[in-house]
Design an enzyme around this catalytic site. Structure first.
Site, mmCIF file in Angstrom:
data_model
loop_
_atom_site.group_PDB
_atom_site.id
_atom_site.type_symbol
_atom_site.label_atom_id
_atom_site.label_comp_id
_atom_site.label_asym_id
_atom_site.label_seq_id
_atom_site.Cartn_x
_atom_site.Cartn_y
_atom_site.Cartn_z
ATOM 1 N N ASP A 206 47.191 45.044 38.409
ATOM 2 C CA ASP A 206 46.314 45.315 37.279
ATOM 3 C C ASP A 206 46.178 43.973 36.581
ATOM 4 O OD1 ASP A 206 45.391 45.745 34.653
ATOM 5 O OD2 ASP A 206 45.937 47.846 34.802
ATOM 6 N N HIS A 207 45.008 43.345 36.684
ATOM 7 C CA HIS A 207 44.940 41.946 36.247
ATOM 8 C C HIS A 207 45.198 41.785 34.750
ATOM 9 C CE1 HIS A 207 40.730 42.766 35.110
ATOM 10 N NE2 HIS A 207 40.781 41.673 34.389
ATOM 11 N N GLU A 245 32.904 45.151 26.148
ATOM 12 C CA GLU A 245 32.279 44.129 26.993
ATOM 13 C C GLU A 245 30.818 43.983 26.601
ATOM 14 O OE1 GLU A 245 33.586 43.924 31.225
ATOM 15 O OE2 GLU A 245 33.990 46.042 30.854
ATOM 16 N N ASP A 264 37.508 53.045 35.711
ATOM 17 C CA ASP A 264 37.355 51.592 35.788
ATOM 18 C C ASP A 264 38.238 50.870 34.766
ATOM 19 O OD1 ASP A 264 35.983 49.277 36.888
ATOM 20 O OD2 ASP A 264 34.993 49.107 34.931
ATOM 21 N N HIS A 269 43.731 49.419 32.762
ATOM 22 C CA HIS A 269 43.893 48.373 31.741
ATOM 23 C C HIS A 269 44.250 48.925 30.349
ATOM 24 C CE1 HIS A 269 42.181 46.239 34.984
ATOM 25 N NE2 HIS A 269 40.906 46.358 34.674
HETATM 26 C C1 BG6 Z 1 37.723 45.224 35.901
HETATM 27 C C2 BG6 Z 1 36.643 46.256 35.851
HETATM 28 O O1 BG6 Z 1 38.914 45.783 36.384
HETATM 29 O O2 BG6 Z 1 37.948 44.718 34.593
HETATM 30 C C3 BG6 Z 1 35.367 45.661 35.288
HETATM 31 O O3 BG6 Z 1 36.391 46.744 37.145
HETATM 32 C C4 BG6 Z 1 35.645 45.031 33.938
HETATM 33 O O4 BG6 Z 1 34.333 46.631 35.172
HETATM 34 C C5 BG6 Z 1 36.822 44.076 34.026
HETATM 35 O O5 BG6 Z 1 34.477 44.321 33.551
HETATM 36 C C6 BG6 Z 1 37.225 43.572 32.659
HETATM 37 O O6 BG6 Z 1 38.147 42.536 32.814
HETATM 38 P P1 BG6 Z 1 38.218 41.355 31.771
HETATM 39 O O7 BG6 Z 1 39.346 40.507 32.263
HETATM 40 O O8 BG6 Z 1 36.892 40.662 31.791
HETATM 41 O O9 BG6 Z 1 38.483 41.990 30.443
#
Ligand code: BG6
Length: 517
Positions: A206-207, A245, A264, A269
């Site tokens: 999970d980034h 976003e 998503d 997240h």
């Molecule tokens: C991803 C989603 O996991 O996370 C995207 O699939 C989303 O839809 C993105 O835009 C958001 O990541 P960050 O790091 O830009 O907040």
């Protein structure tokens, strides 16, 4: 009583070091399955290059690309060089570091579903391990659509490429999100994964956990003594978590139609942000202790019953809007999206945590695409003061908020009441503001750099465990089912903060969404 040390003023900028030995990386080879894809180009290879730039990769090290697109080794290296020039956080490319890094790379063409192709990959990999001297430690990174995860795992183990168990030489598997699309599919994927490897070999990404500011939630809470005692039902009125976003679905309409905002962003997240903010202190900063505490919080969150989704959730979908002289398409006008789609691109939720620390404290979560601006933050709103000493009209009676700004403008802010200069006792809310950029003056590594390095080091603290992913899906399932029974979304304008119903959701409890400063 323990004796207090005499007071010695610290020098400005003194660093507090965790009492940990330096981590050292064993030689290994990373195999990227899906190497011709977007993730490898935009994130994985640039992250590995940045690790090389910092001297953080093990030596020796190997990187093998695998996908259907035919490349020679040199073509693959050239394409990755272009990708790194475009997407690395540090450019221009350092020629000497690149040359060394490029030598560690090779490429093997093959199909994900064809076992013979994996035999060929095995031959290539073994030859490569000899060439680079990286030995037999392997990381298989599944950078592919989730539909092929099961077949890849089956073929990796049938071909003998992936060895079950944690004895040396080790094999690890990194699995990208989404991990399942509901509880049943996540469980069955976990079963498939465990046929090929032990849980200790699995790194579910999970980034968000790789973001410095997300890890700093733990530092703020558990490396300081002044915040943690305040973080409970005794002092907190409510918590708001926003992940907004500005962008739309950006060409990923096909995927998004299947996923929608809950799968998503929320299941993964947002739940990470919520659990890190609310979990108890782990006994140690290690993979099991941290994940045990996160799972406990997930299990304490009261599921929203199917028939209550109308009360505790709001769905929205962005519509075509003229913004700043530009015509922005609505979600239904995006490529790959059905013109009648009811897939939500925005959600607001009210959750409660049934445990001693948080009982009675509402948690309001909202996330969406094409909102007013890009902003991810956790705002902890404290209780009102017990008695308005200075009168009611001189400011708010609930002035205190602790704001953890995850992105952009990473930092921590505290809102409090202060006297406006002048004869009258007039109050206004002001802000203490800490900004990482200004305090540390260095660029933070990208999330994928941290996570890839942790996987190389065998540290799974920042990866999602089997029970954690299932506990999170358990909360999403009834919401998804309730929504399916009543498929409707409220349209909202691009550039707004979502549909009006989201304001009503929180207003019903006598609160309002925080206006970001
Ligand atoms: C991803 C989603 O996991 O996370 C995207 O699939 C989303 O839809 C993105 O835009 C958001 O990541 P960050 O790091 O830009 O907040």
């Amino acid at each position: 009583m323990s004796e207090r040390a005499p007071y010695i003023a610290p020098t400005v900028g003194q660093t507090v070091h965790a009492d940990q030995p330096a981590r050292s990386a064993e030689p290994c080879t990373i195999v990227i399955l899906g190497a011709s894809g977007d993730l490898a180009h935009r994130k994985l290879v640039p992250a590995l290059y940045n690790l090389a730039l910092d001297g953080a990769l093990p030596s020796p090290f190997g990187l093998v690309g695998y996908s259907r697109t035919p490349y020679t080794d040199d073509e693959f290296r050239a394409e990755m060089k272009e990708a790194v020039s475009e997407h690395s956080r540090r450019t221009p490319i350092d020629a000497a570091v690149w040359d060394r890094f490029a030598k560690s790379m090779s490429y093997c063409t093959g199909d994900f579903g064809n076992l013979e192709a994996y035999q060929k990959l095995k031959t290539c990999l073994e030859a490569d391990e000899k060439r680079t001297g990286a030995g037999g430690n392997r990381i298989f990174y599944l950078a592919t659509p989730p539909s092929v995860f099961p077949i890849i795992l089956g073929n990796l183990s049938a071909s003998g490429l992936l060895r079950k168990g944690t004895t040396a030489p080790w094999s690890r598997v990194v699995i990208e999100k989404p991990f399942g699309r509901d509880l049943a599919s996540a469980r069955s994927l976990n079963e498939i994964v465990h046929k090929s490897c032990d849980e200790r070999q699995v790194y579910r990404i999970d980034h968000y956990l790789g973001k410095e500011t997300v890890q700093n939630i733990l530092a703020l809470r558990f490396a300081n003594s002044i915040f943690e005692p305040l973080l409970s039902r005794r002092h907190v009125d409510h918590v708001q978590i926003t992940a907004a976003e500005e962008l739309g679905v950006e060409g990923r309409g096909g995927y998004y139609e299947e996923a929608g905002v809950l799968r998503d962003m929320v299941q993964n997240h947002m739940m990470q942000l919520l659990t890190l903010t609310t979990m108890e202190a782990p006994a140690a900063f290690d993979a099991d202790a941290v994940r045990d505490e996160k799972v406990k919080v997930l299990r304490a969150i009261r599921p929203i019953a199917q028939n209550e989704v109308g009360r505790y959730t709001v769905r929205g979908q962005y519509r075509a809007t003229k913004l700043g002289g530009k015509d922005l398409p609505g979600y239904r006008g995006e490529p790959g999206v059905s013109p009648n789609s009811t897939t939500p691109t925005f959600v607001a939720l009210a959750l409660s945590i049934d445990n001693w620390r948080w009982a009675g404290v509402p948690f309001y979560l909202r996330t969406g695409k094409r909102l007013a601006r890009r902003l991810t933050e956790i705002a902890i709103h404290f209780e009102s003061i017990p008695h308005p000493l200075f009168g009611h009209d001189t400011g708010t009676d609930r002035p205190n908020t602790l704001i953890l700004r995850i992105q952009p403008d990473e930092g921590i802010a505290i809102r409090f009441a202060a006297k406006v200069p002048g004869e009258a006792m007039q109050l206004r809310e002001v802000t203490f503001d800490f900004r990482y950029g200004a305090a540390f003056g260095e660029q933070a590594p990208e999330a994928y750099e941290r996570l890839l390095l942790d996987c190389i080091l065998g540290d799974a603290t920042l990866f999602t465990r089997e029970d954690e992913v299932e506990a999170s899906w358990r909360l999403m399932d009834p919401i998804l089912q309730g929504w399916k029974a009543q498929p409707r979304v409220s349209p909202y304008d691009c550039g707004s903060w979502g549909p009006a119903e989201a304001d009503e959701l929180i207003a019903r409890d006598g609160r309002t969404w925080r206006k970001p400063i």
